[in-house]
Motif scaffolding. Structure first.
Motif, PDB file in Angstrom:
ATOM      1  N   GLU A 180       1.049  -1.059   0.036  1.00  0.00           N
ATOM      2  CA  GLU A 180       0.081  -0.060   0.059  1.00  0.00           C
ATOM      3  C   GLU A 180       0.841   1.155   0.178  1.00  0.00           C
ATOM      4  O   GLU A 180       1.818   1.403   0.772  1.00  0.00           O
ATOM      5  CB  GLU A 180      -0.810  -0.178   1.308  1.00  0.00           C
ATOM      6  N   VAL A 181       0.645   2.064  -0.911  1.00  0.00           N
ATOM      7  CA  VAL A 181       1.325   3.269  -1.172  1.00  0.00           C
ATOM      8  C   VAL A 181       0.618   4.646  -0.959  1.00  0.00           C
ATOM      9  O   VAL A 181      -0.324   4.651  -1.812  1.00  0.00           O
ATOM     10  CB  VAL A 181       2.227   3.230  -2.448  1.00  0.00           C
ATOM     11  N   SER A 182       1.139   5.568  -0.460  1.00  0.00           N
ATOM     12  CA  SER A 182       0.406   6.770  -0.247  1.00  0.00           C
ATOM     13  C   SER A 182       1.422   8.075  -0.226  1.00  0.00           C
ATOM     14  O   SER A 182       2.881   7.790  -0.229  1.00  0.00           O
ATOM     15  CB  SER A 182      -0.368   6.776   0.744  1.00  0.00           C
ATOM     16  N   TRP A 183       1.083   9.145  -0.433  1.00  0.00           N
ATOM     17  CA  TRP A 183       1.559  10.424  -0.366  1.00  0.00           C
ATOM     18  C   TRP A 183       0.644  11.619   0.138  1.00  0.00           C
ATOM     19  O   TRP A 183      -0.513  11.447  -0.131  1.00  0.00           O
ATOM     20  CB  TRP A 183       2.479  10.575  -1.469  1.00  0.00           C
ATOM     21  N   ASP A 184       1.335  12.657   0.542  1.00  0.00           N
ATOM     22  CA  ASP A 184       0.420  13.762   0.985  1.00  0.00           C
ATOM     23  C   ASP A 184      -0.483  14.494  -0.301  1.00  0.00           C
ATOM     24  O   ASP A 184       0.090  14.438  -1.404  1.00  0.00           O
ATOM     25  CB  ASP A 184       1.517  15.170   1.369  1.00  0.00           C
ATOM     26  N   GLY A 185      -1.672  14.276  -0.054  1.00  0.00           N
ATOM     27  CA  GLY A 185      -2.659  14.547  -1.304  1.00  0.00           C
ATOM     28  C   GLY A 185      -3.294  13.614  -1.932  1.00  0.00           C
ATOM     29  O   GLY A 185      -4.258  13.794  -2.846  1.00  0.00           O
ATOM     30  N   LEU A 186      -2.993  12.291  -1.689  1.00  0.00           N
ATOM     31  CA  LEU A 186      -3.586  11.285  -2.359  1.00  0.00           C
ATOM     32  C   LEU A 186      -4.952  10.898  -1.488  1.00  0.00           C
ATOM     33  O   LEU A 186      -4.518  10.550  -0.350  1.00  0.00           O
ATOM     34  CB  LEU A 186      -2.549  10.140  -2.460  1.00  0.00           C
ATOM     35  N   ALA A 187      -6.085  11.099  -2.021  1.00  0.00           N
ATOM     36  CA  ALA A 187      -7.201  10.616  -1.297  1.00  0.00           C
ATOM     37  C   ALA A 187      -7.359   9.063  -0.724  1.00  0.00           C
ATOM     38  O   ALA A 187      -7.492   9.002   0.315  1.00  0.00           O
ATOM     39  CB  ALA A 187      -8.396  10.886  -2.294  1.00  0.00           C
ATOM     40  N   THR A 188      -6.884   8.271  -1.533  1.00  0.00           N
ATOM     41  CA  THR A 188      -6.823   7.017  -1.224  1.00  0.00           C
ATOM     42  C   THR A 188      -5.419   6.213  -1.592  1.00  0.00           C
ATOM     43  O   THR A 188      -5.070   6.324  -2.661  1.00  0.00           O
ATOM     44  CB  THR A 188      -8.240   6.051  -1.909  1.00  0.00           C
ATOM     45  N   PRO A 189      -5.028   5.525  -0.731  1.00  0.00           N
ATOM     46  CA  PRO A 189      -3.778   4.730  -1.039  1.00  0.00           C
ATOM     47  C   PRO A 189      -3.843   3.733  -2.289  1.00  0.00           C
ATOM     48  O   PRO A 189      -5.109   3.389  -2.346  1.00  0.00           O
ATOM     49  CB  PRO A 189      -3.494   3.983   0.256  1.00  0.00           C
ATOM     50  N   VAL A 190      -2.694   3.597  -2.820  1.00  0.00           N
ATOM     51  CA  VAL A 190      -2.989   2.563  -3.808  1.00  0.00           C
ATOM     52  C   VAL A 190      -2.127   1.183  -3.600  1.00  0.00           C
ATOM     53  O   VAL A 190      -1.443   1.217  -2.694  1.00  0.00           O
ATOM     54  CB  VAL A 190      -2.303   3.060  -5.310  1.00  0.00           C
ATOM     55  N   LYS A 191      -2.652   0.315  -4.402  1.00  0.00           N
ATOM     56  CA  LYS A 191      -1.703  -1.017  -3.965  1.00  0.00           C
ATOM     57  C   LYS A 191      -0.884  -1.109  -5.347  1.00  0.00           C
ATOM     58  O   LYS A 191      -1.266  -1.194  -6.420  1.00  0.00           O
ATOM     59  CB  LYS A 191      -2.856  -1.947  -3.945  1.00  0.00           C
ATOM     60  N   ILE A 192       0.339  -1.552  -4.900  1.00  0.00           N
ATOM     61  CA  ILE A 192       1.305  -2.024  -6.168  1.00  0.00           C
ATOM     62  C   ILE A 192       1.646  -3.382  -5.956  1.00  0.00           C
ATOM     63  O   ILE A 192       1.991  -3.911  -4.693  1.00  0.00           O
ATOM     64  CB  ILE A 192       2.412  -1.043  -5.913  1.00  0.00           C
TER      65      ILE A 192
END
Length: 151
Positions: free
Chosen positions: A117-129
């Motif tokens: 699970e990856v996220s960053w500031d401003g990303l509404a929903t984390p993504v899966k890689i």
């Protein structure tokens, strides 16, 4: 008799857990491991044009350039080279292993993908890689990610 029955059940279970065919579309056994930056991260130079790259189990990021026992270092090298689309720092957490597939690069004859699970500031929903530590392939940033600027 119980031992024979248990052995048969375990063998059937193990066989049913491994797909008989490999559905991963982007394996390239001729791919070379990316160069390393001074910070010991991969030097990534392009973003995938395929929107499934990294986001789909059939199009994982293939980082199988080292023996599986030491391959986790490539996960750090990979995510260390990425950023959010505007250069934001990313965070990542391993969620699970999934999606068994046949692999000649493992003595067990099969591999698993790791899901992060990856996220960053401003990303509404984390993504899966999806990460594959068994097979090789061209290493790129998934669509929607940035590439961290080297210092």
């Amino acid at each position: 008799m119980k031992k024979i029955f248990l052995t048969i059940v375990l063998a059937a279970f193990a066989a049913s857990c491994i797909s008989t065919r490999n559905t991963i579309k982007n394996i390239d056994n001729t791919a070379r491991m990316p160069n390393l930056s001074k910070e010991r991260t991969f030097i990534i130079t392009e973003t995938a044009q395929n929107n499934k790259y990294g986001y789909d189990q059939d199009w994982p990021v293939n980082l199988g350039f080292l023996p599986v026992q030491t391959a986790e270092i490539n996960v750090k090298r990979y995510f260390g080279a990425l950023s959010g689309p505007q250069g934001q720092n990313i965070t990542y957490t391993k969620l699970e292993a999934c999606c068994p597939f046949p692999s000649e690069r493992n003595s067990m004859g099969a591999g698993l993908l790791d899901v992060y699970e990856v996220s960053w500031d401003g990303l509404a929903t984390p993504v899966k890689i999806y990460i594959n530590l068994y097979e090789k392939g061209k290493v790129m940033a998934p669509a929607g990610f940035g590439i961290r600027e080297l210092k």
